[in-house]
Write a protein that holds these residues in place. Sequence first.
Motif, PDB file in Angstrom:
ATOM      1  N   ASN A  78       0.821  -1.212   0.000  1.00 22.44           N
ATOM      2  CA  ASN A  78       0.000   0.000   0.000  1.00 22.44           C
ATOM      3  C   ASN A  78       0.855   1.262   0.000  1.00 22.44           C
ATOM      4  N   ALA A  79       1.957   1.244   0.733  1.00 25.89           N
ATOM      5  CA  ALA A  79       2.850   2.405   0.750  1.00 25.89           C
ATOM      6  C   ALA A  79       3.458   2.640  -0.634  1.00 25.89           C
ATOM      7  N   LEU A  80       3.881   1.574  -1.292  1.00 22.80           N
ATOM      8  CA  LEU A  80       4.453   1.707  -2.636  1.00 22.80           C
ATOM      9  C   LEU A  80       3.388   2.164  -3.632  1.00 22.80           C
ATOM     10  N   ASN A  81       2.150   1.704  -3.434  1.00 21.91           N
ATOM     11  CA  ASN A  81       1.037   2.166  -4.260  1.00 21.91           C
ATOM     12  C   ASN A  81       0.850   3.673  -4.114  1.00 21.91           C
ATOM     13  N   MET A  82       0.922   4.169  -2.889  1.00 21.86           N
ATOM     14  CA  MET A  82       0.759   5.613  -2.666  1.00 21.86           C
ATOM     15  C   MET A  82       1.921   6.400  -3.263  1.00 21.86           C
ATOM     16  N   TYR A  83       3.110   5.819  -3.225  1.00 24.31           N
ATOM     17  CA  TYR A  83       4.261   6.499  -3.823  1.00 24.31           C
ATOM     18  C   TYR A  83       4.058   6.657  -5.333  1.00 24.31           C
ATOM     19  N   ILE A  84       3.617   5.597  -5.990  1.00 24.57           N
ATOM     20  CA  ILE A  84       3.442   5.631  -7.443  1.00 24.57           C
ATOM     21  C   ILE A  84       2.259   6.510  -7.834  1.00 24.57           C
ATOM     22  N   ASP A  85       1.195   6.476  -7.035  1.00 23.88           N
ATOM     23  CA  ASP A  85      -0.045   7.171  -7.382  1.00 23.88           C
ATOM     24  C   ASP A  85      -0.170   8.555  -6.746  1.00 23.88           C
ATOM     25  N   ARG A  86       0.922   9.096  -6.235  1.00 24.58           N
ATOM     26  CA  ARG A  86       0.804  10.367  -5.520  1.00 24.58           C
ATOM     27  C   ARG A  86       0.324  11.499  -6.413  1.00 24.58           C
ATOM     28  N   ASP A  87       0.555  11.411  -7.725  1.00 24.77           N
ATOM     29  CA  ASP A  87       0.089  12.467  -8.622  1.00 24.77           C
ATOM     30  C   ASP A  87      -1.426  12.450  -8.768  1.00 24.77           C
ATOM     31  N   ILE A  88      -2.001  11.275  -8.959  1.00 29.88           N
ATOM     32  CA  ILE A  88      -3.449  11.213  -9.126  1.00 29.88           C
ATOM     33  C   ILE A  88      -4.178  11.290  -7.780  1.00 29.88           C
ATOM     34  N   ASP A  89      -3.516  10.872  -6.690  1.00 28.64           N
ATOM     35  CA  ASP A  89      -4.135  11.011  -5.368  1.00 28.64           C
ATOM     36  C   ASP A  89      -4.409  12.485  -5.056  1.00 28.64           C
ATOM     37  N   ALA A  90      -3.554  13.365  -5.535  1.00 33.26           N
ATOM     38  CA  ALA A  90      -3.728  14.793  -5.287  1.00 33.26           C
ATOM     39  C   ALA A  90      -4.913  15.371  -6.053  1.00 33.26           C
ATOM     40  N   LEU A  91      -5.409  14.641  -7.060  1.00 42.05           N
ATOM     41  CA  LEU A  91      -6.506  15.133  -7.884  1.00 42.05           C
ATOM     42  C   LEU A  91      -7.871  14.628  -7.440  1.00 42.05           C
ATOM     43  N   MET A  92      -7.895  13.633  -6.563  1.00 43.56           N
ATOM     44  CA  MET A  92      -9.170  13.021  -6.187  1.00 43.56           C
ATOM     45  C   MET A  92      -9.540  13.384  -4.759  1.00 43.56           C
TER      46      MET A  92
END
Length: 315
Positions: A78-92
């Motif tokens: 989950n931590a690695l998922n957040m690292y990779i998806d940090r760009d789209i996490d900021a948009l949702m």
Amino acid sequence: MCVTAVESRPAGVLGTSPGHRPLGTRVMAFVALTKPRIIELLLITTVPVMFLAEQGVPSLQLVLVTCFGGYLSAGGANALNMYIDRDIDALMDRTSQRPLVTGMVSPRECLAFGLTLAVVSTLFFGLLVNWLSAALSLGALLFYVVVYTMLLKRRTAQNIVWGGIAGCMPVLIGWSAVKNEVSWAAVILFLVIFFWTPPHYWPLSMKVKDDYARAGVPMLPVVAGNRAVARQIVLYSWVMVAVSLLLTPLGYTGWFYTSVALVSGGWWLWEAHALHARAKAGVTGAKLKEMRLFHWSITYVSLLFVAVAVDPFLR
């Protein structure tokens, strides 16, 4: 798929560095990287399978060690998922408060944290449980991070279908922890979770499809209408319920599990068909009530796996 967006606040920037934030808050931020609420669901599918494999009460020490190892492994994924998806996490909206978006944890810290958990959890399983469980755990982590997060999530509407395989692995890990092998019972329960995952997640995706559309993630509700999504939900639901009933004729479970599977599965199908009927009638917004199936899906899998654990004592 290439995601291009302009943010008013870059991910990971709040004005002060993560190192200057209170220690307690920082610790909770690192815990949040592991997505504890999702891991609770993974443990629900691990422990009951251990009871079924043992045909009774497994070693408490083995249960605790397996659960902790599973937490470390899933937390690293989950931590690695957040690292990779940090760009789209900021948009949702639904992910806008994650630690990398708020700046509570830096990307470098998150990456190091995730990789450390991946290594530690694999060694932990291998040395304290067995190396088959370690291999399955590492395979689940790599599948979630590489196959789902990096390859599927931003490219195909079938992302959650195949990416959900990672969430099925705790079933195999629970069985292998007890038996140091994988049996057909574990495979059947693996398939139950595999077919459960899309109709569990798609109702939530219907609710927040604007979030995914804004981030350029092609979840099925983003690229297909509610009617088409609901039809897929019904299809997967029927297969899931049918697969869940295979344990009894193969001799792994008895009357109690079968009763729970029939009643809870029947209620699931009622809710799935009701959602399809509303979508087919063109109902939208709050009246679509798509979250009813989402919430029931969590209750369903909990009831089913509790029945898996209890059944050996009633045969």
